[in-house]
Write an enzyme that holds these catalytic residues in place. Structure first.
Site, mmCIF file in Angstrom:
data_model
loop_
_atom_site.group_PDB
_atom_site.id
_atom_site.type_symbol
_atom_site.label_atom_id
_atom_site.label_comp_id
_atom_site.label_asym_id
_atom_site.label_seq_id
_atom_site.Cartn_x
_atom_site.Cartn_y
_atom_site.Cartn_z
ATOM 1 N N HIS A 157 57.113 45.972 35.727
ATOM 2 C CA HIS A 157 58.036 44.909 35.291
ATOM 3 C C HIS A 157 59.311 45.469 34.659
ATOM 4 C CE1 HIS A 157 55.074 41.959 36.260
ATOM 5 N NE2 HIS A 157 54.260 42.280 35.278
ATOM 6 N N ASP B 74 49.148 44.173 41.951
ATOM 7 C CA ASP B 74 48.980 43.601 40.615
ATOM 8 C C ASP B 74 49.156 42.082 40.716
ATOM 9 O OD1 ASP B 74 49.269 44.549 37.459
ATOM 10 O OD2 ASP B 74 50.319 42.669 37.890
ATOM 11 N N HIS C 145 50.758 40.063 39.030
ATOM 12 C CA HIS C 145 52.109 39.602 38.730
ATOM 13 C C HIS C 145 53.136 40.306 39.612
ATOM 14 C CE1 HIS C 145 49.808 39.153 34.853
ATOM 15 N NE2 HIS C 145 50.190 37.910 35.096
ATOM 16 N N ASP D 146 44.135 43.047 37.500
ATOM 17 C CA ASP D 146 44.262 41.703 36.938
ATOM 18 C C ASP D 146 44.230 40.625 38.018
ATOM 19 O OD1 ASP D 146 46.685 42.660 37.826
ATOM 20 O OD2 ASP D 146 47.805 42.205 36.005
#
Length: 392
Positions: free
Chosen positions: A161, A197, A199, A289
């Site tokens: 990120h 991931d 996200h 995740d």
């Protein structure tokens, strides 16, 4: 003492790669020094009326279990361990702006600072972030120098990120992005990044949004933007700009897509895109995740799903990049199940013939048609027993 012959037979019986290849794992204990604190989940807030606050989900325990399962689990025999190192300041400038790095240095000098929602730079955090970046660079160099075809950077804090000029989503430095830059600077003309991931890998995408030398692909749950630090939505229309137009591919998947949904997306979208791009190196960005029990995601992947994704990635690497894959750790916040899902992912990448570990808790049905059957049964029951629903 076990003889070499019997040991070799045992390895073969468990489906060892025929070539006897090893997975090079890069790790440094200093990365556990990052402590994002406690609060209500990842907020850092104490409302004053709770006796027990959450440990921040991005905590050292999650990676301690990843390290231990690779050291003591059945995959251990296929792994060689290598020490990481801190990144040098000049290396960080290949991806990040000088102004942003100075902001982090100053925050570290102050001692503690909240950089954005959920992202806290505390004493020990900056040193851990430098180790995560340098360890990932060392893993990439190990491949580039011909010492191994598969290397795994087991690092924290995560990085995907982190954008060139800002922190975001628990991330300070973009570990994968720095490694891609190293590959390009070392002569690789085209690099593909596949991020699973839960996200959107917005920071990596942002760093290569205007180039056609890097193909960034992100499979993530459909979560949209979450504030000023994360303006990107991860939607299908964020496809790159300028020379990079068409080289950022987002695959926002519905919540609960599960093993079958991810395998279908990989085969129908990722594999054809990689075939068209012809990368000289693959970077596989992993986050557990997306698993069925993770507190930070809703995608319901099990060990079988991760293992299959790993196998697909290995197949693409064998076909397009001479088997070369750099694996970079990102999220994964269930303290024990994340380690199991990592183990399964690496089994897949190593192309082992049979699973080495059983799934301890994935008791959700694996048949993608099962949910539709259950819905049909419930609908029939409602029509028969609830008057106002008889005509649905």
């Amino acid at each position: 003492m076990e003889s070499s012959a019997s040991s070799s037979a045992a390895v073969a019986a468990e489906g060892a790669p025929a070539t006897g290849e090893q997975l090079a794992v890069f790790w440094h204990e200093g990365m556990v020094a990052h402590d994002a604190g406690r609060g209500v989940f990842d907020s850092g807030r104490d409302p004053g009326f709770l006796d027990v606050l959450d440990q921040h989900p991005e905590n050292a325990d999650r990676v301690r279990n990843m390290v231990s399962i690779l050291r003591r689990g059945p995959i251990a025999r296929f792994i060689s361990w290598h020490s990481g190192r801190p990144a040098h300041a000049a290396e960080l400038l290949s991806f990040h702006s000088a102004e942003y790095i100075e902001e982090l240095v100053q925050a570290n000098a102050v001692g503690a600072k909240k950089l954005c929602e959920g992202t806290f730079l505390n004493p020990g955090s900056w040193g851990a972030a430098l180790l995560a970046a340098g360890t990932t660079l060392s893993a990439m160099k190990h491949i580039l120098d011909g010492h191994a075809k598969i290397a795994y950077a087991l690092v924290r804090p995560p990085g995907h990120h982190a954008q060139p000029d800002r922190a975001d989503g628990y991330c300070f430095l973009n570990n994968a992005g720095l490694a891609v830059k190293l590959a390009l600077d070392s002569g690789r003309r085209k690099v593909a990044v596949v991020d699973i991931d839960v996200h959107y890998g917005n920071g990596t995408a942002e760093g290569f949004y205007h180039t056609d030398s890097v193909l960034t692909i992100s499979l993530h749950m459909k979560h949209g933007s979450w504030g000023p630090s994360h303006p990107q939505s991860g939607s299908v229309d964020e496809v790159g700009e300028g020379r990079g137009l068409g080289y950022n591919l987002n695959i926002p998947l519905p919540n609960g897509s599960g093993d079958a949904g991810y395998e279908y997306a990989m085969n129908e979208l990722v594999v054809p895109a990689i075939e068209k791009f012809h990368p000289e190196l693959l970077v596989f960005v992993v986050g557990q995740d997306s698993s069925t029990f993770d507190p930070n995601g809703r995608q319901c992947l099990t060990m079988d799903g991760y293992r299959k994704i790993g196998q697909i990635m290995r197949g693409m690497a064998d076909q397009h990049s001479n088997g070369q894959i750099l694996i970079v750790q990102e999220g994964g916040y269930h303290i024990s199940y994340s380690a199991y899902c990592l183990h399964a992912t690496l089994e897949g990448v190593l192309n082992l013939q049979a699973p080495l570990l059983d799934d301890p808790i994935a008791y959700y049905p694996e048949d993608e048609k099962y949910t539709m059957k259950v819905v049909d049964i419930m609908k029939k029951c409602w029509k028969e027993s609830i008057p106002f629903l008889k005509d649905i």
